[in-house]
Write a protein that holds these residues in place. Structure first.
Motif, PDB file in Angstrom:
ATOM      1  N   GLU A   1       0.818  -1.229  -0.061  1.00 32.08           N
ATOM      2  CA  GLU A   1      -0.236  -0.011  -0.084  1.00 32.08           C
ATOM      3  C   GLU A   1       0.931   1.144  -0.010  1.00 32.08           C
ATOM      4  N   ASN A   2       2.168   1.125   0.196  1.00 31.54           N
ATOM      5  CA  ASN A   2       2.991   2.217   0.278  1.00 31.54           C
ATOM      6  C   ASN A   2       3.543   2.684  -1.024  1.00 31.54           C
ATOM      7  N   GLU A   3       3.375   1.743  -2.136  1.00 35.58           N
ATOM      8  CA  GLU A   3       3.836   2.139  -3.459  1.00 35.58           C
ATOM      9  C   GLU A   3       2.818   2.164  -4.335  1.00 35.58           C
ATOM     10  N   LYS A   4       2.458   3.422  -4.750  1.00 35.48           N
ATOM     11  CA  LYS A   4       1.248   3.601  -5.537  1.00 35.48           C
ATOM     12  C   LYS A   4       1.740   4.699  -6.815  1.00 35.48           C
ATOM     13  N   LEU A   5       1.081   4.589  -7.796  1.00 33.25           N
ATOM     14  CA  LEU A   5       1.168   5.652  -9.010  1.00 33.25           C
ATOM     15  C   LEU A   5      -0.227   5.905  -9.621  1.00 33.25           C
ATOM     16  N   THR A   6      -0.032   6.773 -10.062  1.00 31.17           N
ATOM     17  CA  THR A   6      -1.454   7.410 -10.972  1.00 31.17           C
ATOM     18  C   THR A   6      -1.227   7.246 -12.660  1.00 31.17           C
ATOM     19  N   VAL A   7      -2.107   6.697 -13.339  1.00 31.03           N
ATOM     20  CA  VAL A   7      -2.005   6.798 -14.713  1.00 31.03           C
ATOM     21  C   VAL A   7      -3.168   7.332 -15.428  1.00 31.03           C
ATOM     22  N   ARG A   8      -2.746   8.404 -15.955  1.00 33.42           N
ATOM     23  CA  ARG A   8      -3.985   9.182 -16.440  1.00 33.42           C
ATOM     24  C   ARG A   8      -4.836   8.390 -17.881  1.00 33.42           C
ATOM     25  N   ALA A   9      -6.118   8.490 -17.677  1.00 35.95           N
ATOM     26  CA  ALA A   9      -6.799   7.954 -18.869  1.00 35.95           C
ATOM     27  C   ALA A   9      -8.407   8.661 -18.828  1.00 35.95           C
ATOM     28  N   GLU A  10      -8.630   8.718 -20.034  1.00 36.78           N
ATOM     29  CA  GLU A  10     -10.039   9.398 -20.540  1.00 36.78           C
ATOM     30  C   GLU A  10     -11.038   8.010 -20.276  1.00 36.78           C
ATOM     31  N   ASN A  11     -10.495   6.843 -20.524  1.00 35.22           N
ATOM     32  CA  ASN A  11     -11.611   5.651 -20.682  1.00 35.22           C
ATOM     33  C   ASN A  11     -10.705   4.670 -19.771  1.00 35.22           C
ATOM     34  N   VAL A  12     -11.538   3.938 -18.845  1.00 37.61           N
ATOM     35  CA  VAL A  12     -10.601   2.678 -18.052  1.00 37.61           C
ATOM     36  C   VAL A  12     -11.699   1.576 -18.568  1.00 37.61           C
ATOM     37  N   LEU A  13     -11.182   0.451 -19.217  1.00 44.37           N
ATOM     38  CA  LEU A  13     -11.697  -0.939 -19.698  1.00 44.37           C
ATOM     39  C   LEU A  13     -11.105  -1.714 -18.985  1.00 44.37           C
ATOM     40  N   MET A  14     -12.339  -2.466 -18.383  1.00 45.26           N
ATOM     41  CA  MET A  14     -12.138  -3.429 -17.140  1.00 45.26           C
ATOM     42  C   MET A  14     -12.136  -4.819 -17.728  1.00 45.26           C
ATOM     43  N   ALA A  15     -11.181  -5.703 -17.866  1.00 48.91           N
ATOM     44  CA  ALA A  15     -11.215  -6.771 -18.526  1.00 48.91           C
ATOM     45  C   ALA A  15     -10.383  -7.699 -17.592  1.00 48.91           C
TER      46      ALA A  15
END
Length: 781
Positions: A475-489
């Motif tokens: 839980e101490n290692e996180k990052l953010t990825v920018r996206a206009e759409n998140v497709l859950m597969a």
């Protein structure tokens, strides 16, 4: 020798019971077993040795009821010296006398001689240093090592090959590749369609685990099985009238299959082939399920799916589309209307992950089904795909081809454990998809009620010590990825919306339809197959499950023409091609350039049939090339003998022509009790001859037994193939009661080896075998 328990049986039943308890071996003369134990050649050392010399009444020679009857414990020396055997069953007496030395013949029994283990030096190497395919290993070392005393008539498989074991359907891959090498495409089609009615489809989308286990991969490229399968599958569709014919006999039974995906269509094919009237019911407006709606056209063109379903219709399978069970028709009504029902409804529902903002994301499966709605720029410039399987790869590549400038794929698994095939991962990366393994989902980044990205957290492991799915995060290692759409597969859930309080099926802890070993559910006559019963899996696993369900249903219905449910392997010898066995490079499929690829056109092209045949020639067949060296065996086959056991009576050819480690038809607790040889016709003569490098002790390089002077002459060779070899060509040349002379005998010798395909080192056996046949025949004059 290692320690073992020793027991003396008083009866055959007592000895059988000891064998049934496992890890036990019989000892009679002991000439084979003692060496086996001393050298420790087998993977499992016996815990018990069962003495059967103590069983009374199994050592006799007598004529009775038009046959010579010999007890299984009769010594070879007694058979060799018996006047009746020498006079009327000459080949058997000569064969018994040819075995080893007088000392060995004084101990060895006829039952032991015909059930001895092979004399291959890899098989017999002390301390089991070569765990060959005959012992359950992966390969025959004679294929690449010294094979001067091995088979010249091909190999025989004692067990499924590594590639076939990896295939969920149990496809007999070496057998259909062998047919293609012989330019017998119809024969290849018959073999593959025993377990897979849609090879044109599976060739394009299957993960082909079989290729990972190909023995060629140790020295180069594995055989490109999927490419050969694709050529064969397209050939089958091009000749659909031949391969998808309506059954010639019908059972009078009607069945319903709910769900037109791979499992349902597989079940429908085998049920129809068995003669049942089959109706497939599906909620969509076209059959095919995930094959039609979820797998992108660049991997599986829709026309290929349609050609397959049209072929099924030509068999007489009816499709009832745009019909939802539970809404348009009730399950109770299906049970009243049909003799049996199979549910193969698939996994179309979206699973809940449980992260914040999940409702703003898009279900990857819906994205693939509704892909046309995304073709107007709706995809955006930055897209995040979650999941590590082939569906996730399809979603990512499709998003890229729809115009997304940056597509990032994240998954929990490490790179090496991602469930997607290496081919699909490579395709995604080739097109610019950024793959980020070992990351889990933390929360959706939201801005003004819309997706702005995803916060990820490092995944340290996906399973616990027991192998259960239980991811651990940092839980101490996180990052953010920018996206206009998140497709859950990241998976799908089974659709069981047709169940209600009135109509219930027993479900498993995972919420799937619970089935027994025959695929029957908790309701009698109601079956389930595919993802609805097993959870999401590969297309070929669904095909196998549909086949299994069809076999269970046909058995339940008492269908005389039940589909193949043995999942067995082709009998007969398989030949490899030494000229191409050493080729380390597989063929390559012609592909569209990356810059020209689209979502509505296939990326690659089916290889030509000549290209597929060349690739098929690389297959090693992975069969056993050890020869049967019993001197008695060819004589028994030539004389038309039968082997009587504690359970049944077998013809000599049937006794030997099997593919199990022992080299005979004997089951674990089955014991030979008697050999019966029919009295030869009046005027018939038999003879046996053996070639070995030393006059005594040695096993044969080639031996031969013949019976002539009857309407059905027989010629059998030994030590030239994994089983005693019936030389049908030589028998045809002899032509019934035709007189034997030098010319006839020589012609028969040539005919006996016409089908031989020796290794370079065993080519000398061919000339010896011709000579042995000629001399044995002339011995009868």
């Amino acid at each position: 020798m290692k320690p073992f328990n020793h027991t003396s049986a008083a009866t055959v039943d007592e000895a059988s019971a000891a064998l049934a308890r496992g890890r036990a071996n019989l000892i009679a003369g002991g000439t084979d077993l003692l060496g086996t134990l001393k050298d420790n050649i087998l993977p499992l050392y016996p815990k018990t040795v069962v003495n059967v010399k103590s069983v009374p009444g199994l050592d006799y020679i007598r004529e009775d009821g038009g046959a010579l009857r010999i007890g299984a414990l009769t010594r070879l020396c007694d058979i060799a010296e018996d006047e009746t055997v020498k006079t009327r069953y000459t080949a058997l007496a000569q064969a018994a006398r040819a075995v080893a030395s007088p000392h060995i013949r004084n101990m060895a029994t006829i039952g032991g001689n015909i059930s001895q283990l092979p004399r291959c030096w890899y098989f017999r190497k002390p301390e089991n240093r070569f765990n060959c395919i005959r012992k359950g290993g992966a390969e025959c070392y004679a294929m690449t090592g010294d094979n001067r005393y091995h088979s010249m008539f091909g190999g025989l498989r004692p067990c499924p090959t590594p590639c076939s074991l990896e295939c969920p359907a149990g496809t007999d891959i070496p057998a259909y590749l062998a047919r293609i090498r012989e330019d017998d495409w119809d024969g290849a089609a018959e073999i593959i369609m025993r377990v897979n009615p849609m090879p044109a489809l599976t060739a394009r989308v299957c993960a082909h685990f079989c290729q990972n286990k190909c023995n060629h991969s140790a020295t180069g490229d594995s055989v490109f099985i999927s490419a050969v399968e694709r050529a064969l599958g397209d050939y089958i569709l091009d000749n659909s009238g031949k391969f998808y014919a309506a059954p010639t006999a019908v059972t009078g039974k009607s069945v319903a299959v709910v769900g037109a995906g791979p499992a349902g269509l597989s079940a429908a094919y085998y049920l129809r082939r068995a003669g049942n009237a089959v109706t497939v019911i599906d909620a969509k407006n076209e059959p095919g399920g995930m094959l039609m709606y979820a797998i992108p056209a660049y991997r599986l063109p829709k026309d290929v799916v349609r050609r397959f379903t049209r072929a099924l219709e030509s068999m007489g399978i009816a499709f009832k589309l745009n019909t939802r069970v539970g809404t348009d028709v009730s399950p109770e009504e299906l049970e009243r209307t049909y003799d049996s029902v199979c549910y193969s409804t698939g996994t179309w529902k979206r699973p809940v992950v449980g992260i914040g903002g999940e409702e703003l994301t898009v279900f990857g499966l819906d994205f693939l089904v509704e892909v046309k709605d995304w073709m107007d720029g709706k995809i955006g410039s930055e897209v995040l795909v979650t999941g590590g399987g082939n569906v996730a790869m399809d979603v990512a590549v499709t998003a890229k081809r729809l115009g997304a400038k940056k597509v990032t794929l994240v998954c929990l698994e490490t790179r090496g454990t991602m469930p997607a095939s290496a081919e699909e991962i490579a395709r995604a990366e080739e097109e610019g998809v950024v793959v980020m393994p070992s990351w889990g989902l933390s929360r959706v980044i939201e801005q003004d009620g819309a997706v702005a990205g995803m916060e990820l957290k490092r995944c340290l492991s996906t399973t616990d010590d027991s192998g259960a799915f239980r991811p651990v995060y940092d839980e101490n290692e996180k990052l953010t990825v920018r996206a206009e759409n998140v497709l859950m597969a990241i998976g799908q859930s089974v659709d069981l919306s047709f169940l209600d309080e009135k109509y219930k099926l027993q479900l498993s802890k995972r919420g799937l339809i619970e089935i027994d070993d025959n695929s029957m559910t908790s309701r009698r006559g109601v079956y389930a197959a595919g993802d609805a019963a097993t959870g999401p899996g590969t297309v070929i696993r669904a095909v196998a499950n549909g086949h299994r369900a069809a076999a269970g249903m046909s058995s339940f219905l008492g269908a005389a023409g039940a589909p193949d449910d043995e999942y067995g392997y082709s009998r007969g010898f398989l030949f490899s091609d030494p000229e191409y066995n050493g080729t380390t490079k597989a063929i390559k499929l012609r592909e569209t350039d990356v810059s020209q690829r689209r979502i509505d056109a296939e990326d690659s092209f089916t290889p030509r049939r000549d290209e597929a045949a060349l690739e098929a020639r690389r297959c090693l067949t992975c069969s056993c090339y050890a020869v049967n060296t019993s001197d008695v065996a060819p004589a028994l086959i030539a004389l038309g003998a039968k082997i009587v056991t504690s359970r049944r009576e077998l013809g000599a050819e049937e006794f030997f022509a099997v593919r199990i480690p022992g080299g005979t038809a004997l089951t674990t607790d089955e014991i030979i009790t008697e050999i019966r040889v029919p009295t030869p016709p009046v005027g018939a003569k038999s003879a046996f001859i053996k070639f070995a490098f030393r006059k005594s002790i040695d096993f044969p390089v080639v031996n031969c037994a013949v019976l002539v002077g009857s309407d059905a002459p027989r010629v059998a060779l030994g030590a030239v193939a994994p089983t005693p070899y019936r030389a049908l060509g030589a028998e045809a040349e002899l032509g019934g009661a035709r007189a034997i002379d030098e010319e006839t005998a020589e012609a028969a010798g040539r005919a006996a080896v016409l089908d031989a395909a020796p290794f370079e080192a065993t080519a000398y056996k061919k000339q010896i075998a011709k000579t042995m046949v000629k001399r044995a025949l002339l011995m009868t004059v």
